[in-house]
Design an enzyme around this catalytic site. Structure first.
Site, PDB file in Angstrom:
ATOM      1  N   ARG A 177       0.825  -1.202   0.000  1.00  0.00           N
ATOM      2  CA  ARG A 177       0.000   0.000   0.000  1.00  0.00           C
ATOM      3  C   ARG A 177       0.867   1.262   0.000  1.00  0.00           C
ATOM      4  NH1 ARG A 177      -4.621   0.190   4.351  1.00  0.00           N
ATOM      5  NH2 ARG A 177      -5.227   1.915   2.979  1.00  0.00           N
ATOM      6  N   TYR A 179       0.318   5.746  -0.034  1.00  0.00           N
ATOM      7  CA  TYR A 179      -0.583   6.889  -0.059  1.00  0.00           C
ATOM      8  C   TYR A 179      -0.619   7.446  -1.484  1.00  0.00           C
ATOM      9  CZ  TYR A 179      -0.521   7.012   5.064  1.00  0.00           C
ATOM     10  OH  TYR A 179      -0.654   6.705   6.398  1.00  0.00           O
ATOM     11  N   ASP A 210      -9.410   2.276  17.326  1.00  0.00           N
ATOM     12  CA  ASP A 210      -9.086   1.571  16.073  1.00  0.00           C
ATOM     13  C   ASP A 210      -8.152   0.383  16.268  1.00  0.00           C
ATOM     14  OD1 ASP A 210      -6.662   2.791  16.564  1.00  0.00           O
ATOM     15  OD2 ASP A 210      -6.436   3.622  14.531  1.00  0.00           O
ATOM     16  N   ASP A 215      -1.277   7.521  16.884  1.00  0.00           N
ATOM     17  CA  ASP A 215      -0.458   8.078  15.813  1.00  0.00           C
ATOM     18  C   ASP A 215       0.064   9.460  16.194  1.00  0.00           C
ATOM     19  OD1 ASP A 215      -0.991   5.869  14.161  1.00  0.00           O
ATOM     20  OD2 ASP A 215      -2.847   6.781  13.433  1.00  0.00           O
ATOM     21  N   ASP A 247      -9.338   7.443  15.562  1.00  0.00           N
ATOM     22  CA  ASP A 247      -7.924   7.303  15.190  1.00  0.00           C
ATOM     23  C   ASP A 247      -7.211   8.610  15.524  1.00  0.00           C
ATOM     24  OD1 ASP A 247      -5.511   6.603  14.113  1.00  0.00           O
ATOM     25  OD2 ASP A 247      -6.212   6.399  12.043  1.00  0.00           O
TER      26      ASP A 247
END
Length: 337
Positions: A177, A179, A210, A215, A247
């Site tokens: 993956r 962005y 989550d 983060d 999140d």
């Protein structure tokens, strides 16, 4: 009734759980088989001295991990330096490597399915960046682990379901993956935090956690490296809601950044980094749109909360992590190794 000053301690110091403070003389190595076992050649001081000794240990480092049946013992083999004694309020865990001097070991080639970034302690043993690196450093600073360096697009993350939780590139349907465009800030996690998926946050539309560490978006000028540990201070928090899950994005700055002394709260960010909070919110709101998904939402009035709120988020998710590693809540597929 006082413990000797840190500068006078030059023997090996061993910390176990439950807490024992002890010094083994030269030629008399400390030996332990479990936290409840007797330690040969050691002297346990009174309760008050135990507390003071723990603070001395927490203020100096590094420590190296040894395993016994129930937790990791922490062994120091160099003189302690004199530092102010400060109590720790957050949960660090018995395995935490205080002021860690970890090494990074890469397995495989970057941008492949097999690529992993492992963390090693001073003895070369694997440790978990999520569980073994301490959260709090004192003086309002925290450890931040870079997963995605600024100006890159590979979606790197701690593999929370793999032993020792190495950093890997995320996948979907067997494909790596990325962005749709580069991220403009260093991005990663706060160790020893966890957003509990069974907890509904009443302040953020009742959204559930989550199931990941918290983060961090680090706004300093330097580009980090995958696996790098930076000392940061929190400045703000954004309550992102991603497909119904909470999140958190804690906005922080590296203490080594030239402008770190200028920013201490959300208003300082607006003054010295104008437009940055809006840019962060808009980036995370929109990054899924090119893949045909709806935009993410934000709670708390769609605005960034200040430093005190960010510290509240950190404390609450640290408490959730402590319950997780104590197995007070189900871990599911998460690795606690």
């Amino acid at each position: 009734d006082e413990i000797p000053p840190p500068s006078a301690i030059s023997h090996r110091v061993l910390l176990t759980v439950p807490l024992l403070w002890a010094v083994a003389g030269p030629g008399r190595p400390a030996i332990a088989t479990s936290p409840s076992s007797l330690l040969r050649g050691l002297v346990a001081p009174p309760a008050k001295q135990k507390m003071a000794a723990a603070r001395v240990l927490a203020a100096a480092g590094p420590l190296h991990g040894l395993r016994d049946g129930s937790c990791r013992l922490l062994l120091r083999s160099r003189p302690l330096s004199a530092r102010p004694l400060r109590p720790r309020r957050l949960h660090q865990g018995c395995r935490a490597l205080y002021r860690p001097e970890v090494q990074i070991k890469e397995d495989g080639q970057p941008e492949t399915l097999d690529y992993r970034v492992f963390f090693l302690d001073g003895s070369g043993k694997k440790v978990s960046p999520w569980h073994d690196v301490p959260l709090e450093l004192g003086d309002g600073s925290f450890n931040f682990i870079v997963e995605i360096p600024k100006n890159t697009s590979a979606k790197m993350e701690v593999a929370t379901d793999e032993a020792f939780t190495p950093i890997k590139q995320d996948t979907k349907k067997g494909k790596l993956r990325y962005y749709p465009y580069n991220i403009n800030w260093n991005y990663g996690l706060l160790p020893q935090t966890w957003e509990d998926p069974s907890h509904a946050n009443a302040e953020v539309e009742g959204a559930f956690g989550d199931n990941d560490p918290v983060d961090v978006v680090e706004i300093g000028e330097s580009k980090g490296k995958v696996g790098q540990i930076l000392r940061v201070k929190p400045l703000a928090a954004l309550a992102m809601i991603d497909e119904g899950e909470l999140d958190w994005k804690v906005v922080a700055i590296s203490l080594d950044d030239p402008r770190a002394s200028l920013v201490n709260d959300v208003n300082d960010v607006e003054k010295h980094f104008p437009g940055t909070l809006t840019a962060i919110r808009d980036w995370f709101r929109d990054y899924k749109i090119p893949d045909g998904k709806p935009a993410n939402k934000f709670g708390l009035g769609n605005k960034a909360a200040g430093k005190d709120y960010a510290l509240k988020v950190i404390a609450e998710t640290n408490e959730s992590w402590a319950k997780l590693v104590k197995r007070s809540v189900p871990a599911g597929e998460l690795s606690l190794v």
